[in-house]
Design an enzyme around this catalytic site. Structure first.
Site, PDB file in Angstrom:
ATOM      1  N   CYS A  93       5.851  18.804 145.114  1.00  0.00           N
ATOM      2  CA  CYS A  93       5.376  19.752 144.584  1.00  0.00           C
ATOM      3  C   CYS A  93       6.643  21.115 144.617  1.00  0.00           C
ATOM      4  O   CYS A  93       7.050  21.482 145.255  1.00  0.00           O
ATOM      5  CB  CYS A  93       4.096  19.749 145.434  1.00  0.00           C
ATOM      6  SG  CYS A  93       3.001  21.450 144.411  1.00  0.00           S
TER       7      CYS A  93
ATOM      8  N   HIS B  42       2.864  12.307 150.475  1.00  0.00           N
ATOM      9  CA  HIS B  42       3.884  12.272 150.205  1.00  0.00           C
ATOM     10  C   HIS B  42       4.522  12.283 152.234  1.00  0.00           C
ATOM     11  O   HIS B  42       4.035  12.262 152.906  1.00  0.00           O
ATOM     12  CB  HIS B  42       4.231  14.275 150.512  1.00  0.00           C
ATOM     13  CG  HIS B  42       3.757  14.418 148.716  1.00  0.00           C
ATOM     14  ND1 HIS B  42       4.620  15.345 148.650  1.00  0.00           N
ATOM     15  CD2 HIS B  42       3.222  14.452 147.998  1.00  0.00           C
ATOM     16  CE1 HIS B  42       4.368  16.229 147.267  1.00  0.00           C
ATOM     17  NE2 HIS B  42       3.111  15.197 146.963  1.00  0.00           N
TER      18      HIS B  42
END
Length: 293
Positions: free
Chosen positions: A236, A205
């Site tokens: 997420c 990420h």
């Protein structure tokens, strides 16, 4: 020229956080643009409870269309449990990602199971479907918003457990963007050295602007499969602060410029990202989206 395989997961990881439902037609148009840019590995959806993630309520349709349309592309989907695997296989998808967190706390938040319960269910999946290609997504490998950073030994110990039950493909996930290049190199080099027979991937990420450098660190440590999302869309939904994936077009630009073989045409990929940006409102971390030329 070294081959790096880009695994585009935006149609799942990017779309899952969008509150307003994205029409199935728009989803398929984005996937088609990605495919036409030369991406050969696309995760198109997830087979989850639509009450938990309503955006994925059209998973069956998206999966069936993509499986029929792209015979030369590895089409995959994410599944958090045996029921999801059943639904995916029924839709013709046999390349699946199954997610378990290194973090007990995150696993409970993400799939509402303990790690032991998730592993027990994974064993049932492997027994019921021995011929599917299953990648184990090891969430929070590089740190957890609830439990903090794990040592390399803790990661390796959990990988030991996964390998012992028959897992052959493991995706090391930086679920909330806590990784740093040294940590990525250490973990990747350790697991590859110990388990050369296992195919390892990474999913990084870009929450703290470290997506490209951490992905490159993984590649330099021996990773050949890297996940990213078009436009850097997503994160997420069950991990606070996890906004922003590594942008596929930024990653491909960097790797192409460094003479890695991605097999992807950057200009067409950027056009796909700009189409997505125009059609879908969301949190994008990609830089090339805003460069005119």
């Amino acid at each position: 020229m070294r081959k790096i395989n880009i695994v585009e997961v935006g149609p799942r990881d990017g779309f899952q956080n969008i509150c307003d439902f994205i029409s199935t037609e728009t989803k398929l148009n984005v996937i088609d643009a990605i495919a036409k840019a030369g991406v050969k590995h696309i995760q198109v959806t997830s087979f989850v409870n639509p009450k938990a993630i309503p955006q994925m309520k059209d998973a069956k349709t998206v999966a069936e269309v993509c499986k029929e349309r792209y015979s030369d592309i590895e089409i995959s989907a994410l599944t958090p449990n045996l029921r999801g695997v059943d639904d995916a296989v029924a839709a013709g998808i046999t390349n699946l990602s199954y997610v378990i967190s290194l973090s007990e706390s995150h696993n409970k938040a993400n799939v509402r199971k303990t790690r032991d319960e998730s592993i027990a269910e994974l064993e049932k999946v492997l027994k019921k479907y021995p011929s599917i290609h299953l990648t184990l997504d090891l969430a929070t490998t590089f740190g957890c918003p609830f439990e903090g950073i794990y040592t390399t030994d803790q990661v390796v110990h959990f990988v030991d457990r996964l390998v012992s039950i028959g897992v052959k493909d493991i995706n090391l996930c930086d679920t909330v963007g806590l990784a740093n290049p040294q940590q990525v190199r250490n973990i990747v080099s350790q697991v590859i050295s110990k388990y050369p027979q296992i195919k390892f991937q990474i999913h990084i990420h870009d929450t703290r602007g470290m997506g490209l450098v951490n992905t490159l660190a993984g590649i330099e440590a021996g990773i050949d499969y890297v996940q990213s999302t078009l436009g850097g869309l997503g994160g997420c939904p069950f991990a606070p602060g996890a906004s922003g994936n590594t942008s596929t077009e930024d990653l491909v630009y960097m790797l192409n410029e460094m003479n890695f073989d991605t097999g992807i045409q950057f200009s067409r990929l950027l056009a796909a990202a700009k189409y997505e940006y125009k059609m879908i409102q969301g949190n994008y971390s990609g830089h090339h989206l805003h460069i005119e030329k």
